[in-house]
Design a protein around this motif. Sequence first.
Motif, PDB file in Angstrom:
ATOM      1  N   ASN A   1      52.536  60.672  81.254  1.00 13.78           N
ATOM      2  CA  ASN A   1      51.204  60.618  81.847  1.00 13.78           C
ATOM      3  C   ASN A   1      51.404  59.903  83.131  1.00 13.78           C
ATOM      4  OD1 ASN A   1      49.929  61.859  79.846  1.00 13.78           O
ATOM      5  ND2 ASN A   1      49.514  59.968  78.672  1.00 13.78           N
ATOM      6  N   MET A   2      52.025  59.028  83.395  1.00 11.06           N
ATOM      7  CA  MET A   2      52.063  58.265  84.807  1.00 11.06           C
ATOM      8  C   MET A   2      52.772  59.169  85.772  1.00 11.06           C
ATOM      9  SD  MET A   2      52.288  54.124  84.064  1.00 11.06           S
ATOM     10  CE  MET A   2      53.914  54.204  82.541  1.00 11.06           C
TER      11      MET A   2
ATOM     12  N   THR B   1      48.190  53.388  80.824  1.00  9.36           N
ATOM     13  CA  THR B   1      48.260  53.799  82.543  1.00  9.36           C
ATOM     14  C   THR B   1      47.545  52.782  83.099  1.00  9.36           C
ATOM     15  OG1 THR B   1      46.463  55.526  81.806  1.00  9.36           O
ATOM     16  CG2 THR B   1      48.915  56.083  81.759  1.00  9.36           C
TER      17      THR B   1
ATOM     18  N   ASP C   1      52.818  57.823  77.673  1.00 13.88           N
ATOM     19  CA  ASP C   1      52.166  57.195  78.858  1.00 13.88           C
ATOM     20  C   ASP C   1      53.280  57.204  80.080  1.00 13.88           C
ATOM     21  OD1 ASP C   1      49.602  56.819  78.108  1.00 13.88           O
ATOM     22  OD2 ASP C   1      50.361  55.099  76.919  1.00 13.88           O
TER      23      ASP C   1
ATOM     24  N   LYS D   1      50.243  61.603  86.934  1.00 13.86           N
ATOM     25  CA  LYS D   1      49.218  60.856  87.665  1.00 13.86           C
ATOM     26  C   LYS D   1      49.768  60.826  89.103  1.00 13.86           C
ATOM     27  CE  LYS D   1      46.428  57.936  84.808  1.00 13.86           C
ATOM     28  NZ  LYS D   1      45.084  57.876  85.668  1.00 13.86           N
TER      29      LYS D   1
ATOM     30  N   GLY E   1      57.897  54.401  78.122  1.00 17.51           N
ATOM     31  CA  GLY E   1      56.635  54.912  78.109  1.00 17.51           C
ATOM     32  C   GLY E   1      55.662  54.787  76.731  1.00 17.51           C
TER      33      GLY E   1
ATOM     34  N   LEU F   1      51.108  51.231  86.328  1.00 17.62           N
ATOM     35  CA  LEU F   1      51.595  52.271  86.883  1.00 17.62           C
ATOM     36  C   LEU F   1      52.548  51.740  88.100  1.00 17.62           C
ATOM     37  CD1 LEU F   1      51.567  55.150  87.743  1.00 17.62           C
ATOM     38  CD2 LEU F   1      49.520  55.075  88.494  1.00 17.62           C
TER      39      LEU F   1
END
Length: 518
Positions: free
Chosen positions: A356-357, A329, A353, A360, A324, A334
């Motif tokens: 963060n993914m 992203t 990230d 999401k 990550g 993703l």
Amino acid sequence: MKLFSKEQIYQGDKLTAEKQNISSTDLMERAGTQIFNWIHMRMQGAQVPVHVFCGIGNNGGDGLVLARHLILAGYNVNTYVINCSDKRSKDFLINYDRIKNVTKSWPILLSCAEDFPEINPDDIIVDAVFGIGLNKPIDDWVKGLFMHFRASKAFTLSIDIPSGLYTDKTIEDEDAVVWAGFTLSFASPKLIFFLPETAKYTVQWEILDIGLDQEFIYTTETEAELISKFEVLPNYIPRERFGHKGQYGHTLIIGGSYGKIGATTLASKAALSAGAGLVSVYVPKCGYLPLQTAFPEAMVITDTHEEHITSIKFKITPTVIGLGVGMGTNTKTLSAFGAFLKTNKVPLVIDADGINMLSKKKALIKLLPEQTVLTPHPKELERLIGVWKNDFDKLKKVKAFSKKHKLIIVIKGANTITVFEDKLYVNTTGNPGLATAGSGDVLTGIITGLISQGYNALTAAIFGVYLHGKSADIAIEDFGYQSLIASHVIDYLGEAYIDLFKQPEQPNPDQEAEEPEA
């Protein structure tokens, strides 16, 4: 070191009195005497005015014991009782009578703002007003007294806990709390000394041993533990004389995007410096030349896309994967991230990230192997678990999230807290210099490198956080807070390991005698 809860401290006091065949008054005498010894060792009879402010519960009783010993030792003492209720604890009343027998100047009762004494900046305030039992807001005039303490600029020493603080919840009015320069805490420090919203109320703290039952201390399980050298050292795995790189695992770092290849460079360097035998890095094509140049020890695998990771396919068999850092992203990234998680069986450390993914597309969380380590900074954590009301609410949400998904969460901060299910591990190393770009990437690499060598995921997270902070603590001796950069943390990792086995320096008893006369 165990961080006992309020209820456990009460239990320990009761059990100690029973097993040692002493009264609660005797235990209070022991506590107050220990406070006196601590102060006397530092003041050595100096006639600085000492203002001891006592509540009417057991914390106030500790203050009365202290004041009595200070008076008997010839100190310049002013004793006050905060008359905020008609109820008084039994042990407070016993010690109120005792202090009246050693001085003609009985404790002064304070009942309103008009009673506040003059306190000069060079005086000393001892705060023994409220202890861990406080469970309701304080009176306005007592709040005014605490503001009077702060306005005086006098050094303030709190007994057990700064008055006005709760042990299990945050406060709403910072003026209704004593701002202590130092807190002498009984048995163990309090969790609130390490949380962002409450740590500011004591600059320093120290533990006083009041002789609680040792069996109770060793056998009682606590929700939180304080992590220092002595807690991590038993988990250290030494290198074998005939060991080779294959024995220490193959770490794979997956991440990077155009302009953020540095994140993977830092993470992979940290993994190797933490002790991984081999390190490979999976990056988009744009990362090939920078990594081969900046980090020749790494093996580099590239995606087919120039600027982003669009698929995650490799032929190696890694021991652990750090995922990550600097990844971005992007929609295709993703998609590749989700496809990878569906087939992956390798232990993971996920940062930046990667988190963060997950935020999401929360359905992906179910695909993570048990005891995957997540290392979010505050905003990444908020995206993952939602907004919290205060630090205690945050810990509650993180514990629930960890328990539900069987994940290890590293809550990064001044005192980084590693959470697994209902247990908290509070780190003691680190400094403000770590508030710099890339330090989180380094932490990811260190934890990944430790798992690579055979440390289990929870131990690796706790140990990795400790080493990361300790390396920074050593590095600031050369660079200071402002000039510390993430690369320095990697450079000083070796010294952090070496420090594990250093003995504390002992004072030289002949030092004063050797100093030349003035």
